[in-house]
Design an enzyme around this catalytic site. Structure first.
Site, PDB file in Angstrom:
ATOM      1  N   LYS A  13       0.830  -1.214   0.000  1.00 50.25           N
ATOM      2  CA  LYS A  13       0.000   0.000   0.000  1.00 50.25           C
ATOM      3  C   LYS A  13       0.862   1.261   0.000  1.00 50.25           C
ATOM      4  CE  LYS A  13      -2.429  -0.737   3.733  1.00 50.25           C
ATOM      5  NZ  LYS A  13      -2.085  -2.089   4.191  1.00 50.25           N
ATOM      6  N   ARG A  88      -9.706   0.880   8.393  1.00 51.29           N
ATOM      7  CA  ARG A  88      -9.285  -0.486   8.670  1.00 51.29           C
ATOM      8  C   ARG A  88     -10.408  -1.329   9.242  1.00 51.29           C
ATOM      9  NH1 ARG A  88      -3.488   0.761   8.852  1.00 51.29           N
ATOM     10  NH2 ARG A  88      -2.507  -1.220   9.214  1.00 51.29           N
ATOM     11  N   ARG A 127      11.576  -5.702   5.044  1.00 50.67           N
ATOM     12  CA  ARG A 127      11.337  -4.301   4.677  1.00 50.67           C
ATOM     13  C   ARG A 127      12.318  -3.335   5.342  1.00 50.67           C
ATOM     14  NH1 ARG A 127       5.456  -1.784   5.055  1.00 50.67           N
ATOM     15  NH2 ARG A 127       5.516  -2.417   7.243  1.00 50.67           N
ATOM     16  N   ARG A 160      11.177  -1.288  10.721  1.00 54.94           N
ATOM     17  CA  ARG A 160      10.136  -0.817  11.633  1.00 54.94           C
ATOM     18  C   ARG A 160      10.043  -1.709  12.860  1.00 54.94           C
ATOM     19  NH1 ARG A 160       4.812   0.325   8.157  1.00 54.94           N
ATOM     20  NH2 ARG A 160       3.974  -0.892   9.891  1.00 54.94           N
ATOM     21  N   ARG A 171      -0.695  -8.464  13.235  1.00 57.70           N
ATOM     22  CA  ARG A 171      -1.250  -7.494  12.291  1.00 57.70           C
ATOM     23  C   ARG A 171      -2.079  -8.204  11.223  1.00 57.70           C
ATOM     24  NH1 ARG A 171       4.254  -5.110  10.847  1.00 57.70           N
ATOM     25  NH2 ARG A 171       3.280  -4.079   9.079  1.00 57.70           N
TER      26      ARG A 171
HETATM   27  P1  ADP Z   1       0.712  -1.966   7.982  1.00 57.34           P
HETATM   28  O1  ADP Z   1      -0.441  -1.760   7.042  1.00 57.34           O
HETATM   29  O2  ADP Z   1       1.894  -2.568   7.305  1.00 57.34           O
HETATM   30  O3  ADP Z   1       0.370  -2.643   9.265  1.00 57.34           O
HETATM   31  P2  ADP Z   1       0.729   0.859   8.708  1.00 57.34           P
HETATM   32  O4  ADP Z   1       1.903   1.755   8.612  1.00 57.34           O
HETATM   33  O5  ADP Z   1      -0.447   1.160   7.850  1.00 57.34           O
HETATM   34  O6  ADP Z   1       1.319  -0.572   8.391  1.00 57.34           O
HETATM   35  O7  ADP Z   1       0.227   0.766  10.218  1.00 57.34           O
HETATM   36  C1  ADP Z   1       1.087   0.470  11.292  1.00 57.34           C
HETATM   37  C2  ADP Z   1       0.332   0.454  12.612  1.00 57.34           C
HETATM   38  O8  ADP Z   1      -0.250   1.753  12.861  1.00 57.34           O
HETATM   39  C3  ADP Z   1      -0.863  -0.500  12.667  1.00 57.34           C
HETATM   40  O9  ADP Z   1      -0.495  -1.818  13.038  1.00 57.34           O
HETATM   41  C4  ADP Z   1      -1.749   0.185  13.735  1.00 57.34           C
HETATM   42  O10 ADP Z   1      -1.277  -0.067  15.034  1.00 57.34           O
HETATM   43  C5  ADP Z   1      -1.537   1.655  13.450  1.00 57.34           C
HETATM   44  N1  ADP Z   1      -2.550   2.169  12.512  1.00 57.34           N
HETATM   45  C6  ADP Z   1      -2.330   2.644  11.247  1.00 57.34           C
HETATM   46  N2  ADP Z   1      -3.488   3.033  10.676  1.00 57.34           N
HETATM   47  C7  ADP Z   1      -4.464   2.803  11.593  1.00 57.34           C
HETATM   48  C8  ADP Z   1      -5.872   2.980  11.604  1.00 57.34           C
HETATM   49  N3  ADP Z   1      -6.529   3.433  10.532  1.00 57.34           N
HETATM   50  N4  ADP Z   1      -6.555   2.640  12.717  1.00 57.34           N
HETATM   51  C9  ADP Z   1      -5.926   2.143  13.795  1.00 57.34           C
HETATM   52  N5  ADP Z   1      -4.604   1.943  13.858  1.00 57.34           N
HETATM   53  C10 ADP Z   1      -3.863   2.263  12.768  1.00 57.34           C
END
Ligand code: ADP
Ligand code: ZN
Length: 221
Positions: A13, A88, A127, A160, A171
């Site tokens: 993404k 999400r 990554r 990360r 996740r």
């Molecule tokens: P990935 O999709 O690889 O898990 P992201 O960078 O999108 O990575 O998200 C990393 C973390 O940030 C998630 O595991 C969550 O804890 C938090 N996060 C990101 N976006 C949201 C969201 N829309 N709602 C709740 N938590 C979020």
């Protein structure tokens, strides 16, 4: 144009959203990036979010909604955006619809990056992310020209905190639990576009661009 990118962690993404945003000259809004920025700056939001993020759990909807709503108040989103990492779950999808409605906006397309689990695990495990510009690399699939150094800006690359095996698994579990409702919601709204996304990033990008070209009269694509 207002586009949402959906897909499991590791679907690419972030990589695709950045490339699309550049191509379409749209701002890239990543809730993950915004949260990580808050964590690294030690804001009160960052302090509240950090524990959830490191466990691979969702940050409470209310906190993320407040952060996103502030982002939507900035001028650059008038021309549209590439939204990555939000919504999400169904509650977030509804919150987003309300926020956009308040601003007289609507979503034009939801792109679902369909990726198999083995590819996702392999991608996340290797990554590398640039500290300065946020660009993504991969130890094997997309190595930087110089080890540990960003091709784009010369910044330092890091892994990360949540890209370890246990957190990745969590996740993915969270994602599996929430995604079907979300897909159904956008399918019913007639917005969902599925793109197979196991291939290398440039090939997936081509597919997305073609799809948007086919469905929208958008000269910049
Ligand atoms: P990935 O999709 O690889 O898990 P992201 O960078 O999108 O990575 O998200 C990393 C973390 O940030 C998630 O595991 C969550 O804890 C938090 N996060 C990101 N976006 C949201 C969201 N829309 N709602 C709740 N938590 C979020
Ligand atoms: Zn960089």
């Amino acid at each position: 144009m207002r586009i949402i990118l959906l897909g499991p962690p590791g679907a690419g993404k972030g990589t695709q959203a950045k490339a699309m945003a550049r191509r379409l000259e749209l701002p890239h809004i990543s809730t993950g990036d915004l949260l990580r920025q808050n964590v690294s700056e030690g804001t009160s939001l960052g302090k509240q979010a950090k524990g959830f993020m490191n466990k691979g759990m969702l940050v409470p909807d209310e906190l993320v909604a407040r952060m996103l709503s502030a982002r939507f108040k900035q001028q650059d989103i008038k021309k549209g955006f590439m939204l990555d990492g939000y919504p999400r779950n169904l509650a977030q999808a509804r919150t987003l619809a309300d926020m956009l409605k308040d601003g007289g906006m609507k979503i034009d397309a939801v792109i679902y990056l369909d990726t198999s689990e083995s590819v996702v695990i392999q991608r996340l495990g290797g990554r590398l992310v640039c500290k300065s510009c946020g660009a993504n690399f991969h130890i094997k699939n997309m190595p930087p020209k110089v080890k540990g150094v960003c091709d784009n800006c010369g910044g330092a690359l890091y892994q990360r905190a949540d890209d370890n095996e246990a957190t990745i698994k969590n996740r993915l579990n969270v994602y599996e639990k929430e995604v079907s409702g979300l897909i159904e919601y956008y399918r019913k709204a007639g917005l969902l576009q599925r793109v197979p996304a196991d291939e290398d990033a440039p090939l997936v990008l081509d597919k997305i661009v073609k799809l948007l070209q086919r469905n929208n009269d958008f000269s910049k694509v």
